[in-house]
Design a protein around this motif. Structure first.
Motif, PDB file in Angstrom:
ATOM      1  N   ASN A 110      20.229  -2.962   8.723  1.00 38.78           N
ATOM      2  CA  ASN A 110      20.712  -2.550   7.408  1.00 38.78           C
ATOM      3  C   ASN A 110      19.588  -2.379   6.384  1.00 38.78           C
ATOM      4  O   ASN A 110      19.809  -1.891   5.297  1.00 38.78           O
ATOM      5  CB  ASN A 110      21.753  -3.544   6.873  1.00 38.78           C
ATOM      6  N   GLN A 111      18.379  -2.835   6.715  1.00 39.46           N
ATOM      7  CA  GLN A 111      17.276  -2.678   5.781  1.00 39.46           C
ATOM      8  C   GLN A 111      16.788  -1.235   5.712  1.00 39.46           C
ATOM      9  O   GLN A 111      16.394  -0.760   4.663  1.00 39.46           O
ATOM     10  CB  GLN A 111      16.082  -3.560   6.195  1.00 39.46           C
ATOM     11  N   LEU A 112      16.774  -0.529   6.817  1.00 34.27           N
ATOM     12  CA  LEU A 112      16.144   0.786   6.864  1.00 34.27           C
ATOM     13  C   LEU A 112      17.115   1.926   7.074  1.00 34.27           C
ATOM     14  O   LEU A 112      16.714   3.078   7.031  1.00 34.27           O
ATOM     15  CB  LEU A 112      15.087   0.816   7.982  1.00 34.27           C
ATOM     16  N   SER A 113      18.385   1.636   7.318  1.00 33.56           N
ATOM     17  CA  SER A 113      19.320   2.721   7.553  1.00 33.56           C
ATOM     18  C   SER A 113      19.426   3.586   6.313  1.00 33.56           C
ATOM     19  O   SER A 113      19.591   3.089   5.205  1.00 33.56           O
ATOM     20  CB  SER A 113      20.698   2.145   7.910  1.00 33.56           C
ATOM     21  N   SER A 114      19.293   4.895   6.477  1.00 27.07           N
ATOM     22  CA  SER A 114      19.334   5.907   5.406  1.00 27.07           C
ATOM     23  C   SER A 114      18.322   5.628   4.296  1.00 27.07           C
ATOM     24  O   SER A 114      18.528   6.007   3.154  1.00 27.07           O
ATOM     25  CB  SER A 114      20.752   5.997   4.801  1.00 27.07           C
ATOM     26  N   SER A 115      17.232   4.908   4.617  1.00 24.85           N
ATOM     27  CA  SER A 115      16.222   4.609   3.606  1.00 24.85           C
ATOM     28  C   SER A 115      15.067   5.583   3.698  1.00 24.85           C
ATOM     29  O   SER A 115      14.815   6.196   4.738  1.00 24.85           O
ATOM     30  CB  SER A 115      15.692   3.179   3.778  1.00 24.85           C
ATOM     31  N   SER A 116      14.353   5.740   2.572  1.00 25.04           N
ATOM     32  CA  SER A 116      13.142   6.550   2.523  1.00 25.04           C
ATOM     33  C   SER A 116      12.018   5.701   1.973  1.00 25.04           C
ATOM     34  O   SER A 116      12.238   4.680   1.311  1.00 25.04           O
ATOM     35  CB  SER A 116      13.358   7.782   1.624  1.00 25.04           C
ATOM     36  N   SER A 117      10.797   6.122   2.252  1.00 29.51           N
ATOM     37  CA  SER A 117       9.631   5.419   1.726  1.00 29.51           C
ATOM     38  C   SER A 117       8.763   6.397   0.955  1.00 29.51           C
ATOM     39  O   SER A 117       8.497   7.503   1.431  1.00 29.51           O
ATOM     40  CB  SER A 117       8.825   4.812   2.876  1.00 29.51           C
ATOM     41  N   GLN A 118       8.375   5.999  -0.241  1.00 28.47           N
ATOM     42  CA  GLN A 118       7.459   6.820  -1.025  1.00 28.47           C
ATOM     43  C   GLN A 118       6.195   6.013  -1.271  1.00 28.47           C
ATOM     44  O   GLN A 118       6.249   4.870  -1.729  1.00 28.47           O
ATOM     45  CB  GLN A 118       8.078   7.234  -2.357  1.00 28.47           C
ATOM     46  N   THR A 119       5.050   6.595  -0.948  1.00 29.22           N
ATOM     47  CA  THR A 119       3.783   5.897  -1.122  1.00 29.22           C
ATOM     48  C   THR A 119       2.940   6.608  -2.167  1.00 29.22           C
ATOM     49  O   THR A 119       2.988   7.828  -2.304  1.00 29.22           O
ATOM     50  CB  THR A 119       2.993   5.840   0.198  1.00 29.22           C
ATOM     51  N   THR A 120       2.149   5.827  -2.900  1.00 29.35           N
ATOM     52  CA  THR A 120       1.197   6.389  -3.852  1.00 29.35           C
ATOM     53  C   THR A 120      -0.212   6.059  -3.397  1.00 29.35           C
ATOM     54  O   THR A 120      -0.434   5.047  -2.719  1.00 29.35           O
ATOM     55  CB  THR A 120       1.419   5.821  -5.265  1.00 29.35           C
ATOM     56  N   ASP A 121      -1.146   6.887  -3.774  1.00 31.82           N
ATOM     57  CA  ASP A 121      -2.555   6.671  -3.465  1.00 31.82           C
ATOM     58  C   ASP A 121      -3.301   6.802  -4.784  1.00 31.82           C
ATOM     59  O   ASP A 121      -3.529   7.899  -5.276  1.00 31.82           O
ATOM     60  CB  ASP A 121      -3.030   7.719  -2.454  1.00 31.82           C
ATOM     61  N   VAL A 122      -3.648   5.681  -5.390  1.00 30.88           N
ATOM     62  CA  VAL A 122      -4.247   5.656  -6.731  1.00 30.88           C
ATOM     63  C   VAL A 122      -5.686   5.167  -6.633  1.00 30.88           C
ATOM     64  O   VAL A 122      -5.982   4.212  -5.917  1.00 30.88           O
ATOM     65  CB  VAL A 122      -3.450   4.723  -7.672  1.00 30.88           C
ATOM     66  N   ALA A 123      -6.590   5.828  -7.352  1.00 29.85           N
ATOM     67  CA  ALA A 123      -7.981   5.385  -7.426  1.00 29.85           C
ATOM     68  C   ALA A 123      -8.447   5.483  -8.873  1.00 29.85           C
ATOM     69  O   ALA A 123      -8.216   6.489  -9.546  1.00 29.85           O
ATOM     70  CB  ALA A 123      -8.873   6.237  -6.529  1.00 29.85           C
ATOM     71  N   VAL A 124      -9.079   4.424  -9.362  1.00 29.06           N
ATOM     72  CA  VAL A 124      -9.594   4.383 -10.730  1.00 29.06           C
ATOM     73  C   VAL A 124     -10.979   3.740 -10.716  1.00 29.06           C
ATOM     74  O   VAL A 124     -11.351   3.072  -9.740  1.00 29.06           O
ATOM     75  CB  VAL A 124      -8.663   3.571 -11.668  1.00 29.06           C
ATOM     76  N   PRO A 125     -11.768   3.902 -11.788  1.00 23.37           N
ATOM     77  CA  PRO A 125     -13.027   3.155 -11.877  1.00 23.37           C
ATOM     78  C   PRO A 125     -12.772   1.657 -11.806  1.00 23.37           C
ATOM     79  O   PRO A 125     -11.699   1.172 -12.176  1.00 23.37           O
ATOM     80  CB  PRO A 125     -13.573   3.566 -13.256  1.00 23.37           C
ATOM     81  N   TYR A 126     -13.783   0.907 -11.359  1.00 29.09           N
ATOM     82  CA  TYR A 126     -13.612  -0.529 -11.139  1.00 29.09           C
ATOM     83  C   TYR A 126     -13.011  -1.251 -12.349  1.00 29.09           C
ATOM     84  O   TYR A 126     -12.166  -2.128 -12.210  1.00 29.09           O
ATOM     85  CB  TYR A 126     -14.965  -1.180 -10.816  1.00 29.09           C
ATOM     86  N   SER A 127     -13.461  -0.879 -13.564  1.00 26.41           N
ATOM     87  CA  SER A 127     -13.036  -1.609 -14.756  1.00 26.41           C
ATOM     88  C   SER A 127     -11.545  -1.485 -15.019  1.00 26.41           C
ATOM     89  O   SER A 127     -10.964  -2.324 -15.699  1.00 26.41           O
ATOM     90  CB  SER A 127     -13.813  -1.113 -15.982  1.00 26.41           C
ATOM     91  N   GLY A 128     -10.909  -0.447 -14.499  1.00 30.41           N
ATOM     92  CA  GLY A 128      -9.486  -0.247 -14.733  1.00 30.41           C
ATOM     93  C   GLY A 128      -8.595  -0.726 -13.599  1.00 30.41           C
ATOM     94  O   GLY A 128      -7.366  -0.647 -13.696  1.00 30.41           O
ATOM     95  N   LEU A 129      -9.202  -1.240 -12.528  1.00 30.51           N
ATOM     96  CA  LEU A 129      -8.434  -1.560 -11.321  1.00 30.51           C
ATOM     97  C   LEU A 129      -7.470  -2.726 -11.533  1.00 30.51           C
ATOM     98  O   LEU A 129      -6.297  -2.663 -11.142  1.00 30.51           O
ATOM     99  CB  LEU A 129      -9.397  -1.869 -10.175  1.00 30.51           C
ATOM    100  N   ALA A 130      -7.925  -3.808 -12.167  1.00 29.18           N
ATOM    101  CA  ALA A 130      -7.058  -4.971 -12.363  1.00 29.18           C
ATOM    102  C   ALA A 130      -5.843  -4.614 -13.211  1.00 29.18           C
ATOM    103  O   ALA A 130      -4.712  -4.999 -12.896  1.00 29.18           O
ATOM    104  CB  ALA A 130      -7.857  -6.100 -13.025  1.00 29.18           C
ATOM    105  N   THR A 131      -6.076  -3.836 -14.274  1.00 25.63           N
ATOM    106  CA  THR A 131      -4.976  -3.410 -15.148  1.00 25.63           C
ATOM    107  C   THR A 131      -3.976  -2.555 -14.380  1.00 25.63           C
ATOM    108  O   THR A 131      -2.754  -2.708 -14.532  1.00 25.63           O
ATOM    109  CB  THR A 131      -5.514  -2.619 -16.351  1.00 25.63           C
ATOM    110  N   MET A 132      -4.485  -1.659 -13.543  1.00 25.52           N
ATOM    111  CA  MET A 132      -3.603  -0.783 -12.775  1.00 25.52           C
ATOM    112  C   MET A 132      -2.728  -1.578 -11.811  1.00 25.52           C
ATOM    113  O   MET A 132      -1.525  -1.323 -11.679  1.00 25.52           O
ATOM    114  CB  MET A 132      -4.421   0.250 -11.997  1.00 25.52           C
ATOM    115  N   ILE A 133      -3.318  -2.549 -11.139  1.00 23.84           N
ATOM    116  CA  ILE A 133      -2.542  -3.356 -10.187  1.00 23.84           C
ATOM    117  C   ILE A 133      -1.511  -4.213 -10.930  1.00 23.84           C
ATOM    118  O   ILE A 133      -0.383  -4.396 -10.467  1.00 23.84           O
ATOM    119  CB  ILE A 133      -3.471  -4.214  -9.315  1.00 23.84           C
ATOM    120  N   GLU A 134      -1.889  -4.733 -12.102  1.00 22.22           N
ATOM    121  CA  GLU A 134      -0.933  -5.493 -12.918  1.00 22.22           C
ATOM    122  C   GLU A 134       0.249  -4.616 -13.332  1.00 22.22           C
ATOM    123  O   GLU A 134       1.411  -5.038 -13.267  1.00 22.22           O
ATOM    124  CB  GLU A 134      -1.631  -6.056 -14.156  1.00 22.22           C
ATOM    125  N   GLU A 135      -0.052  -3.379 -13.770  1.00 21.60           N
ATOM    126  CA  GLU A 135       1.010  -2.450 -14.169  1.00 21.60           C
ATOM    127  C   GLU A 135       1.888  -2.088 -12.971  1.00 21.60           C
ATOM    128  O   GLU A 135       3.107  -1.973 -13.082  1.00 21.60           O
ATOM    129  CB  GLU A 135       0.403  -1.185 -14.784  1.00 21.60           C
TER     130      GLU A 135
END
Length: 376
Positions: free
Chosen positions: A290-315
């Motif tokens: 029942n976890q995957l029946s009729s389910s879809s998966s959407q993935t993102t691929d995000v890259a930012v400069p090092y200084s913005g990485l922690a903020t992005m992961i928090e968001e």
């Protein structure tokens, strides 16, 4: 009895030779007129002080005492842009009148890189010599073409960072990109191509393009840096570039700045860790029906400069909690890159709309931080 056919005057070899000479002279005159008009148009657009045609300047930009590859032809004019926009006006005008363009920065070439075999206009970037930005926390520097490789290192003293490619003390970054220069540190640190993050270039028709944003990894698009680094005077004029600077020896930046020789620097959030633990670390993961029946998966691929990485992961973490769906985060922190995986029911319009809105928000945040993103 054989009769000789009278040769037409137009077919006579001497006439054909003279005709070719006349055509050549006419073409030279036409080229000279186009060249002079191009110079005049550039003078009007940039100002009189931006154009030089005196013999001393022409020789300086077409002949080098250091080079064994000098030729007789010199450029017909030297133009000094003060911005990328002015460089665009120059190439647009030269494209209109079919006048060759030669880029010039440090003039330290030993192989005749700035020679002008077809005359043309030499574009000297001497006024574009600014260090635009130094991002110590992101380990990169943004410079214009006439900045010497020694200059950023003076500003980096005491930071633990430096730019390692060292061809010659007088070399400028414009020529270093154009030749994909090497230098004495190449065995350990590689060549110029290994340190270029992005380029701002002016194409032959005046179009200005930026090859990518500042993250170490680009999640979408062509590798345009690979086309323009080592271009040897073809394709475009390089006016600005973002370059990586390395550590001699604070999250992700602390590890990178310390010069710790790590093979990988990865991140998995609590959901991903729970999935791995449930699967016995390396065993295949079995989900309930029942976890995957009729389910879809959407993935993102995000890259930012090092200084913005922690903020992005928090968001990202905050947004995924608000979604309330089965989602995880995996990050390749060494290049400022992370992925979201969102499991949702595609047939549910509410879930689909919520996931789409979240993904659009993450893309917007990445772009605001001079990053990049793609969705799968």
């Amino acid at each position: 009895m054989a009769f000789k056919t009278k040769t037409s005057t137009l077919e006579h070899p001497n006439f054909q030779f003279l005709s070719m000479q006349v055509q050549r002279k006419c073409k030279l005159l036409q080229n000279a007129e186009s060249r002079d008009q191009a110079i005049e148009d550039i003078r009007k657009a940039l100002g009189d002080d931006s154009v030089r045609i005196d013999d001393e300047e022409l020789k300086l930009h077409g002949y080098s005492e250091w080079s064994h590859a000098n030729i007789d032809t010199l450029p017909v004019a030297i133009v000094y842009p003060k911005s990328t926009e002015e460089a665009s006006k120059i190439t647009k005008t030269c494209h209109k009148y079919k006048v060759p363009v030669i880029g010039y920065s440090g003039g330290s070439s030993l192989e005749g890189n700035y020679s002008a075999p077809h005359g043309g206009i030499s574009v000297d970037f001497m006024h574009m010599d600014a260090i635009i930005a130094l991002h110590e926390e992101d380990m990169d520097v943004v410079v214009q073409s006439a900045v010497g490789w020694v200059d950023p290192n003076k500003k980096l003293v005491g930071t633990g960072l430096f730019f390692p490619v060292d061809p010659s003390p007088s070399a400028k970054f414009g020529g270093m990109v154009g030749t994909n220069c090497i230098g004495t540190n190449a065995v350990r640190y590689g060549t110029m191509k290994d340190w270029v993050i992005n380029l701002t270039v002016v194409l032959a028709d005046g179009m200005i393009i930026k090859t990518r944003n500042r993250p170490r990894k680009s999640a979408a698009g062509y590798n345009l840096n690979g086309i323009f680094v080592g271009l040897e005077g073809t394709l475009c004029l390089v006016t600005e570039m973002t370059l990586e600077v390395g550590g001699h020896s604070k999250g992700v930046q602390s590890v990178m700045l310390a010069g710790v020789p790590v093979a990988a620097l990865e991140f998995l959030n609590e959901v991903q860790m729970a999935v791995l633990n449930k699967g016995g670390y390396t065993s295949p993961i079995i989900f309930e029906e029942n976890q995957l029946s009729s389910s879809s998966s959407q993935t993102t691929d995000v890259a930012v400069p090092y200084s913005g990485l922690a903020t992005m992961i928090e968001e990202s973490t905050r947004g995924l909690k608000e979604l309330g769906l089965f989602s995880s985060i995996v990050g390749h922190l060494g290049n400022g890159n992370f992925h979201e995986a969102n499991m949702y029911h595609k047939s549910d319009p509410v879930e689909s709309a919520a996931v789409t809105a979240h993904v659009k928000k993450m893309i917007g945040l990445a772009l605001e931080k001079d990053g990049t993103s793609s969705v799968g």
